[in-house]
Every structure is written in structure tokens, then in C-alpha cells.
Design an enzyme around this catalytic site. Structure first.
Site, PDB file in Angstrom:
ATOM      1  N   SER A 105      32.082  46.193  42.304  1.00 11.26           N
ATOM      2  CA  SER A 105      32.632  45.465  41.635  1.00 11.26           C
ATOM      3  C   SER A 105      31.714  44.293  40.766  1.00 11.26           C
ATOM      4  O   SER A 105      30.775  44.649  40.153  1.00 11.26           O
ATOM      5  CB  SER A 105      33.995  44.539  42.206  1.00 11.26           C
ATOM      6  OG  SER A 105      34.557  43.885  41.457  1.00 11.26           O
ATOM      7  N   ASP A 244      33.805  42.645  34.382  1.00 12.79           N
ATOM      8  CA  ASP A 244      32.905  42.680  35.350  1.00 12.79           C
ATOM      9  C   ASP A 244      32.344  44.141  35.595  1.00 12.79           C
ATOM     10  O   ASP A 244      32.729  45.013  34.807  1.00 12.79           O
ATOM     11  CB  ASP A 244      33.540  42.018  36.721  1.00 12.79           C
ATOM     12  CG  ASP A 244      34.635  42.906  37.380  1.00 12.79           C
ATOM     13  OD1 ASP A 244      35.304  43.592  36.526  1.00 12.79           O
ATOM     14  OD2 ASP A 244      35.176  42.949  38.661  1.00 12.79           O
ATOM     15  N   ASP A 246      32.878  46.800  37.130  1.00 13.80           N
ATOM     16  CA  ASP A 246      33.884  47.864  37.609  1.00 13.80           C
ATOM     17  C   ASP A 246      35.237  47.710  36.542  1.00 13.80           C
ATOM     18  O   ASP A 246      35.955  48.535  36.468  1.00 13.80           O
ATOM     19  CB  ASP A 246      34.564  48.075  38.920  1.00 13.80           C
ATOM     20  CG  ASP A 246      35.451  47.105  39.445  1.00 13.80           C
ATOM     21  OD1 ASP A 246      35.301  46.138  38.904  1.00 13.80           O
ATOM     22  OD2 ASP A 246      36.343  47.449  40.249  1.00 13.80           O
ATOM     23  N   ASP A 248      37.801  45.425  36.314  1.00  8.54           N
ATOM     24  CA  ASP A 248      39.064  45.152  36.520  1.00  8.54           C
ATOM     25  C   ASP A 248      39.361  43.551  36.341  1.00  8.54           C
ATOM     26  O   ASP A 248      40.394  42.980  36.663  1.00  8.54           O
ATOM     27  CB  ASP A 248      39.509  45.655  37.958  1.00  8.54           C
ATOM     28  CG  ASP A 248      38.708  45.087  38.822  1.00  8.54           C
ATOM     29  OD1 ASP A 248      37.832  44.467  38.689  1.00  8.54           O
ATOM     30  OD2 ASP A 248      38.987  45.334  40.247  1.00  8.54           O
TER      31      ASP A 248
END
Length: 449
Positions: A105, A244, A246, A248
């Protein structure tokens, strides 16, 4: 059953340190494959999608997962770099047994992690994660050659997900006339997000779209607001969007460079849904949701509930209540009428829909000011964090702070789930008072620990 490896968002750590090592990840793939094979109906050959972000370690971990799954007799579909919500969508759209994301993430490139989605595009139930952990304790016994899984790449995965994102924006609206700065954090959305907004008509100025394996989240993206502010001003953009690593998580900026966090953006979407009578139930936030946002929702007569910190818990509460909209101030926003999980691109489109339909700006749509919020991390090594929070001296300090706030603020003490730390949060109208109260409680917590 207590879980040894799975946290609130999969398994995560520093690459090369247990459990983020190639041998463990191969065994994880095998264990997950065995569990999925048992759940497959009528001897069906299960198939799993693997996506990743742009970390250099993704190549190694992808190969390890593929080997473990194949040894368990599971077919593997590879999509390369793909936002976490994109993997959730494709898993559901392709009717697969599960989806796996290789990502840490918003963490730096030295970290990585593995998280799973079920066939319907939601996080794996605790029971399935526990079953995978139990299978990890069993020896790896490769399937016979005739039963080994196959692997293939899906070449049009990015295009499929781009079309899905666009489908969540009303056909009657477009983004023509808008100049949008889009910061993709050198992460998984670098080849997705700019195309979504461009194909809906916007003049897109992209940044954070040159991943090299090492620069994911480095001074760019949703966790580095100054990067978005600079991008907006440099491009003379009308609005800015930052994801960010990833994809999400979301923050946004207006033309002046003012940053809007997840609480404010969630409010814009909720208020629009309320006005169009399309809001089902209320809104779920977390223990960290700003009090001013909760009060603003109350003025609109929108029910509000707090879940534990973590988008997983927001989603669980939404499902339990039958509601559709929730999120965190960090920028995870869940719109269950659009997607099964939090999605930075889809959430940005919901905000842009509200602004476009109502011909307004972010500054006008967010008709409240967040209370100053101070968060301090206090290390506690001598006693369990829960015992420290319950200590009489700590509770006395909390009560005194709450009296000082006179109902116009909040105090929250929360033990960290990953380190020996207690997070002390105080919010209220006065920045100076909030800082003073938080520091006072932190000193008491430190002494009690």
C-alpha cells in the site's frame, strides 16, 4: 482461532525478513491453493488472479506465489501492475476463485505484502484466512504432473478496469473543461488513472507515473500532500487527485492547493447522495473520523456510526447495517453501490460527479472546517498496552481533558495493533488547547507504561 500471519489487511512486512520471503510466500501460495481447491465445487479446477504494485520485490513474490499455487493444482492469471481495487473487480468479473494482491500500500519500497480477495471481490472472511494459516502448518506435497496448475497473462486487464471505473460515472456527465493534476505515487495506478480521467474528457496533467521499482510513494502520492499541491500549482489545474501506491486511497486538492482528506471527500459524496435521495441508510466512519465531519452529517440528518480503524472494519459495519457509504480520514472511501471495496479512482469520480452535477467547487461543497487533531504515539514497554490505557491515572487524565473540552472535542486512546505503542488523539476547536491536552495525557501514559 488466533492468527499468526494475517493482520487486518493481509500479511505485510519488510522484504527478506519473515514472513515476506520467497520460501514463505511459495508455501502461502500452496496453502491458499489447497484451501481454494477444497472449496471448489464438483472437482472444478480453481483459478486465481495475481496483481501487484510497482515494487521491485513484486517480481520475486509473484513468481513464488505462482509456483505455490501451481503446485497445489490451481491455475494462475497474471495481470502485472494493477491497483488493489482493480484486482477485486477483475476477480469478480472473470468469475475466479480468488484474487491476490502483492502490495504494501502506502509503505516504502522495502516493504511488501500479500492480501486476498474472495470470488465476489471482497476481503477474505476470517475463517478462510484461518484455514490458510492451518494449511501452512502442513508439508508441501506437489500435485501430480497431470494436476499442476497453468499460468497465463491477461493482456487487456488494464483496459477492462479502465472501462469499469468509467462506468461508475454518470453517462450524462463528462469532465470536459477541467484541468486535473493526477498523482499516481509511482504506483499501481500509473497506467490506469490518467486514462480514466482523460477518456471522460478532462485535460490530465499526470505526475508520479514513472515507477522504477524503488520510488513508489517516495515523496509523491496520497501520503505526501505537498507533491499534489505543487503539481496543481505548476499545472494551473482546477483540481488535483492523488492516489497511494496500490490505488485504494485518495486525497484531493482545489485550484488553490488546499488539501481535502478522506473525511471531507466522504462528506461531499454523502451530501450529494442525500440530496438525490440515493443514500441508503447512513455513513460509517472510524474512531479517527473528525468530530466536525460527524457534526456536519448530523446537520444533514444523515446517520453516522464509528467502526474500528481500518477499511476492513468499515466494510464489515456497512454490511452489518445494510448501508453503502463509509471511509477513513486517511482516504479509504467505500461506495458499495459502485464497488465491493475502497477504490481511489472510483471515489474521486464520485466527488467529481457531485461537483459537476451541482456546479460547485470543493471549497463550497465542504461547508465545515475540520477540528485540529493531534495524534501522539507513546511507547509502552513495561506493561501491556490495554493495562496502561485502563490505569487509574490515565483514565483520570482523560476525564480531565474531556471536561476541559466541554463537549466540543474528543479524546481517544488506542493501542497499536502492530507495535508497543499507544496512540493518543485529542481534537477540538483550539489548536493550542488540543496540543496541550494531548501532551499532558501522553506524559501520564508514558509514566504508567
Amino acid at each position: 482461532m488466533s492468527r499468526k500471519y494475517f493482520g487486518t489487511d493481509g500479511i505485510r512486512g519488510t522484504v527478506g525478513d519473515a514472513p515476506i520471503t520467497p520460501d514463505f510466500v511459495m508455501r502461502l501460495g500452496y496453502a491458499a491453493g489447497k484451501v481454494l481447491a477444497r472449496r471448489a465445487a464438483g472437482g472444478e479446477h480453481p483459478a486465481v488472479l495475481i496483481g501487484k504494485d510497482t515494487r521491485i520485490s513484486g517480481y520475486m513474490l509473484e513468481s513464488a506465489l505462482e509456483a505455490g499455487l501451481s503446485a497445489a493444482g490451481v491455475d494462475v492469471l497474471l495481470v502485472g501492475p494493477m491497483p488493489t481495487p482493480g484486482v477485486a473487480y477483475l476477480t469478480r468479473a472473470l468469475r475466479l476463485s480468488a484474487g491476490i494482491v502483492i502490495s504494501a500500500s502506502h509503505n516504502p519500497y522495502q516493504d511488501n505484502g500479500i492480501k486476498f480477495f474472495s470470488a465476489d471481490g471482497s476481503k477474505l472472511p476470517d475463517a478462510v484466512e484461518s484455514a490458510i494459516e492451518a494449511a501452512l502448518e502442513q508439508p508441501l506435497q506437489c500435485a501430480s504432473s497431470a494436476r499442476l496448475g497453468k499460468a497465463r497473462r491477461i493482456d487487456d486487464a488494464a483496459g477492462r478496469y479502465i472501462e469499469f471505473c468509467k462506468s461508475t460515472f454518470p453517462a450524462r456527465l463528462d469532465l470536459h473543461g477541467l484541468r486535473i493534476a493526477v498523482d499516481c505515487a509511482n504506483g499501481a495506478g500509473y497506467h490506469i488513472a490518467p486514462h480514466v480521467f482523460h477518456e471522460l474528457g478532462a485535460d490530465v496533467v499526470p505526475t508520479g507515473v514513472a515507477p522504477d521499482g524503488f520510488n513508489i510513494n517516495r515523496n509523491v502520492g496520497a501520503t505526501h500532500a505537498e507533491s499534489l499541491q505543487k503539481a496543481v500549482r505548476r499545472a494551473k489545474a482546477d483540481i488535483g487527485i492523488a492516489l497511494d501506491g496500490d490505488g485504494d486511497r485518495l486525497i484531493m486538492a482545489d485550484a488553490s492547493g488546499r488539501i481535502y482528506d478522506g473525511d471531507e471527500l466522504l462528506y461531499v459524496v454523502a451530501a450529494r447522495r442525500k440530496r438525490t435521495r440515493s443514500l441508503r441508510g447512513g455513513v460509517v466512519g472510524t474512531q479517527m473520523t473528525n468530530l466536525a465531519m460527524a457534526q456536519a452529517l448530523a446537520r444533514l440528518k444523515i446517520p453516522f456510526a464509528r467502526a474500528k480503524v481500518g477499511d476492513r472494519y468499515v466494510l464489515e459495519m456497512l454490511q452489518a447495517k445494510g448501508w453503502q457509504l463509509g471511509g477513513e480520514n486517511s482516504g479509504h472511501i467505500v461506495c458499495l453501490d459502485r464497488h465491493t471495496t475502497g477504490d481511489g479512482i472510483v471515489s474521486a469520480l464520485q466527488v467529481l460527479e457531485a461537483l459537476s452535477a451541482e456546479k460547485t467547487t470543493l471549497a463550497e461543497a465542504v461547508d465545515f472546517r475540520l477540528y485540529p487533531q493531534v495524534l501522539l504515539n507513546v511507547k509502552v514497554a513495561g506493561r501491556p498496552a490495554g493495562d496502561v490505557v485502563a490505569a487509574a491515572a490515565v483514565q483520570k487524565a482523560v476525564a480531565a481533558a474531556e471536561r476541559a473540552l466541554k463537549g466540543a472535542g474528543r479524546v481517544l486512546l488506542r493501542p497499536s495493533g502492530t507495535e508497543p505503542v499507544i496512540r493518543v488523539m485529542v481534537e477540538g476547536p483550539s489548536p493550542a488547547a488540543v496540543r496541550k491536552l494531548a501532551s499532558g495525557i501522553a506524559r501520564v501514559v508514558s509514566a504508567a507504561g
